[in-house]
Design a protein around this motif. Structure first.
Motif, PDB file in Angstrom:
ATOM      1  N   ILE A   1       0.838  -1.199   0.000  1.00  0.00           N
ATOM      2  CA  ILE A   1       0.000   0.000   0.000  1.00  0.00           C
ATOM      3  C   ILE A   1       0.875   1.252   0.000  1.00  0.00           C
ATOM      4  O   ILE A   1       0.604   2.210  -0.722  1.00  0.00           O
ATOM      5  N   ARG A   2       1.933   1.254   0.808  1.00  0.00           N
ATOM      6  CA  ARG A   2       2.830   2.414   0.847  1.00  0.00           C
ATOM      7  C   ARG A   2       3.524   2.613  -0.485  1.00  0.00           C
ATOM      8  O   ARG A   2       3.678   3.746  -0.964  1.00  0.00           O
ATOM      9  N   ILE A   3       3.978   1.532  -1.109  1.00  0.00           N
ATOM     10  CA  ILE A   3       4.645   1.635  -2.412  1.00  0.00           C
ATOM     11  C   ILE A   3       3.671   2.161  -3.456  1.00  0.00           C
ATOM     12  O   ILE A   3       4.011   3.032  -4.266  1.00  0.00           O
ATOM     13  N   ASP A   4       2.439   1.651  -3.432  1.00  0.00           N
ATOM     14  CA  ASP A   4       1.418   2.105  -4.384  1.00  0.00           C
ATOM     15  C   ASP A   4       1.107   3.578  -4.165  1.00  0.00           C
ATOM     16  O   ASP A   4       0.981   4.350  -5.130  1.00  0.00           O
ATOM     17  N   ALA A   5       0.999   4.001  -2.906  1.00  0.00           N
ATOM     18  CA  ALA A   5       0.729   5.410  -2.606  1.00  0.00           C
ATOM     19  C   ALA A   5       1.886   6.290  -3.077  1.00  0.00           C
ATOM     20  O   ALA A   5       1.670   7.385  -3.607  1.00  0.00           O
ATOM     21  N   ALA A   6       3.117   5.814  -2.896  1.00  0.00           N
ATOM     22  CA  ALA A   6       4.272   6.582  -3.356  1.00  0.00           C
ATOM     23  C   ALA A   6       4.264   6.714  -4.877  1.00  0.00           C
ATOM     24  O   ALA A   6       4.558   7.782  -5.425  1.00  0.00           O
ATOM     25  N   GLU A   7       3.891   5.642  -5.573  1.00  0.00           N
ATOM     26  CA  GLU A   7       3.823   5.694  -7.033  1.00  0.00           C
ATOM     27  C   GLU A   7       2.751   6.677  -7.493  1.00  0.00           C
ATOM     28  O   GLU A   7       2.981   7.484  -8.394  1.00  0.00           O
ATOM     29  N   LYS A   8       1.586   6.627  -6.860  1.00  0.00           N
ATOM     30  CA  LYS A   8       0.502   7.546  -7.225  1.00  0.00           C
ATOM     31  C   LYS A   8       0.904   8.988  -6.907  1.00  0.00           C
ATOM     32  O   LYS A   8       0.631   9.897  -7.676  1.00  0.00           O
ATOM     33  N   GLY A   9       1.556   9.194  -5.783  1.00  0.00           N
ATOM     34  CA  GLY A   9       2.022  10.540  -5.431  1.00  0.00           C
ATOM     35  C   GLY A   9       3.049  11.053  -6.422  1.00  0.00           C
ATOM     36  O   GLY A   9       3.030  12.234  -6.797  1.00  0.00           O
ATOM     37  N   ALA A  10       3.932  10.169  -6.861  1.00  0.00           N
ATOM     38  CA  ALA A  10       4.937  10.567  -7.852  1.00  0.00           C
ATOM     39  C   ALA A  10       4.266  10.920  -9.180  1.00  0.00           C
ATOM     40  O   ALA A  10       4.661  11.881  -9.854  1.00  0.00           O
ATOM     41  N   LYS A  11       3.236  10.149  -9.565  1.00  0.00           N
ATOM     42  CA  LYS A  11       2.507  10.462 -10.799  1.00  0.00           C
ATOM     43  C   LYS A  11       1.824  11.821 -10.690  1.00  0.00           C
ATOM     44  O   LYS A  11       1.863  12.615 -11.630  1.00  0.00           O
ATOM     45  N   LEU A  12       1.180  12.070  -9.544  1.00  0.00           N
ATOM     46  CA  LEU A  12       0.530  13.368  -9.352  1.00  0.00           C
ATOM     47  C   LEU A  12       1.544  14.501  -9.407  1.00  0.00           C
ATOM     48  O   LEU A  12       1.300  15.543 -10.015  1.00  0.00           O
ATOM     49  N   ALA A  13       2.684  14.312  -8.759  1.00  0.00           N
ATOM     50  CA  ALA A  13       3.724  15.340  -8.774  1.00  0.00           C
ATOM     51  C   ALA A  13       4.245  15.568 -10.191  1.00  0.00           C
ATOM     52  O   ALA A  13       4.472  16.711 -10.596  1.00  0.00           O
ATOM     53  N   ALA A  14       4.424  14.490 -10.954  1.00  0.00           N
ATOM     54  CA  ALA A  14       4.894  14.625 -12.336  1.00  0.00           C
ATOM     55  C   ALA A  14       3.877  15.374 -13.177  1.00  0.00           C
ATOM     56  O   ALA A  14       4.243  16.258 -13.971  1.00  0.00           O
ATOM     57  N   HIS A  15       2.588  15.046 -12.999  1.00  0.00           N
ATOM     58  CA  HIS A  15       1.541  15.764 -13.733  1.00  0.00           C
ATOM     59  C   HIS A  15       1.534  17.244 -13.339  1.00  0.00           C
ATOM     60  O   HIS A  15       1.387  18.125 -14.190  1.00  0.00           O
ATOM     61  N   PHE A  16       1.707  17.502 -12.050  1.00  0.00           N
ATOM     62  CA  PHE A  16       1.681  18.874 -11.553  1.00  0.00           C
ATOM     63  C   PHE A  16       2.851  19.679 -12.118  1.00  0.00           C
ATOM     64  O   PHE A  16       2.671  20.791 -12.612  1.00  0.00           O
ATOM     65  N   VAL A  17       4.055  19.122 -12.039  1.00  0.00           N
ATOM     66  CA  VAL A  17       5.242  19.840 -12.529  1.00  0.00           C
ATOM     67  C   VAL A  17       5.150  20.063 -14.039  1.00  0.00           C
ATOM     68  O   VAL A  17       5.420  21.156 -14.534  1.00  0.00           O
ATOM     69  N   THR A  18       4.741  19.026 -14.763  1.00  0.00           N
ATOM     70  CA  THR A  18       4.587  19.160 -16.212  1.00  0.00           C
ATOM     71  C   THR A  18       3.545  20.219 -16.542  1.00  0.00           C
ATOM     72  O   THR A  18       3.750  21.054 -17.424  1.00  0.00           O
ATOM     73  N   GLY A  19       2.434  20.187 -15.818  1.00  0.00           N
ATOM     74  CA  GLY A  19       1.389  21.193 -16.019  1.00  0.00           C
ATOM     75  C   GLY A  19       1.884  22.604 -15.727  1.00  0.00           C
ATOM     76  O   GLY A  19       1.542  23.546 -16.443  1.00  0.00           O
ATOM     77  N   MET A  20       2.678  22.747 -14.686  1.00  0.00           N
ATOM     78  CA  MET A  20       3.217  24.065 -14.343  1.00  0.00           C
ATOM     79  C   MET A  20       4.173  24.572 -15.424  1.00  0.00           C
ATOM     80  O   MET A  20       4.129  25.742 -15.799  1.00  0.00           O
ATOM     81  N   VAL A  21       5.041  23.712 -15.928  1.00  0.00           N
ATOM     82  CA  VAL A  21       5.984  24.116 -16.980  1.00  0.00           C
ATOM     83  C   VAL A  21       5.224  24.498 -18.248  1.00  0.00           C
ATOM     84  O   VAL A  21       5.492  25.540 -18.854  1.00  0.00           O
TER      85      VAL A  21
END
Length: 131
Positions: free
Chosen positions: A30-50
């Motif tokens: 569950i922690r690994i899955d949450a970390a993966e989802k958080g990383a995806k959200l962060a990647a979407h956020f950073v890409t969206g910001m750029v």
């Protein structure tokens, strides 16, 4: 009788150990899955910001060009840039009016889709079936 009692105690001890190990492994998953989802959200956020920043600069320079164009047409920089400012005020009011009906649901669905992405779950199931 005592041999049977010892086997029962050993069975329950082994079962308890297996359950504890299962729960720990499940929590780790569950922690690994949450970390993966958080990383995806962060990647979407950073890409969206750029992309948003690049779009802002494009829009800024196109707006300046349009302001000078309308200034030439009207013969007044005040009116030329006023037309562009009026367009942005109108756009702002329209976005303000539709944000709850269209923009918020879109953003909420985007985040939910990222967090509960069925494609990544399908890939995991495919990997389990291949092995």
């Amino acid at each position: 009788m005592e041999g049977e009692k010892g086997r029962k105690e050993q069975f329950f001890a082994e079962t308890e150990e297996l359950i504890e190990r299962y729960i720990k492994d499940r929590l780790l998953l569950i922690r690994i899955d949450a970390a993966e989802k958080g990383a995806k959200l962060a990647a979407h956020f950073v890409t969206g910001m750029v992309l948003g920043l690049l779009f802002f600069f494009i829009l800024l320079f196109v707006s300046i060009m349009a302001g000078y164009y309308f200034a030439e047409l009207t013969g007044s920089q005040f009116y030329g840039f006023g037309i562009i400012a009026g367009f942005y005020v109108l756009l702002f009011v329209v976005l303000l009016a539709v944000r709850k009906k269209y923009i918020f649901p879109y953003l909420i669905n985007l985040v939910i889709k990222t967090v509960f992405d069925p494609q990544s779950n399908d890939e995991e199931e495919d990997e389990h079936h291949e092995h």
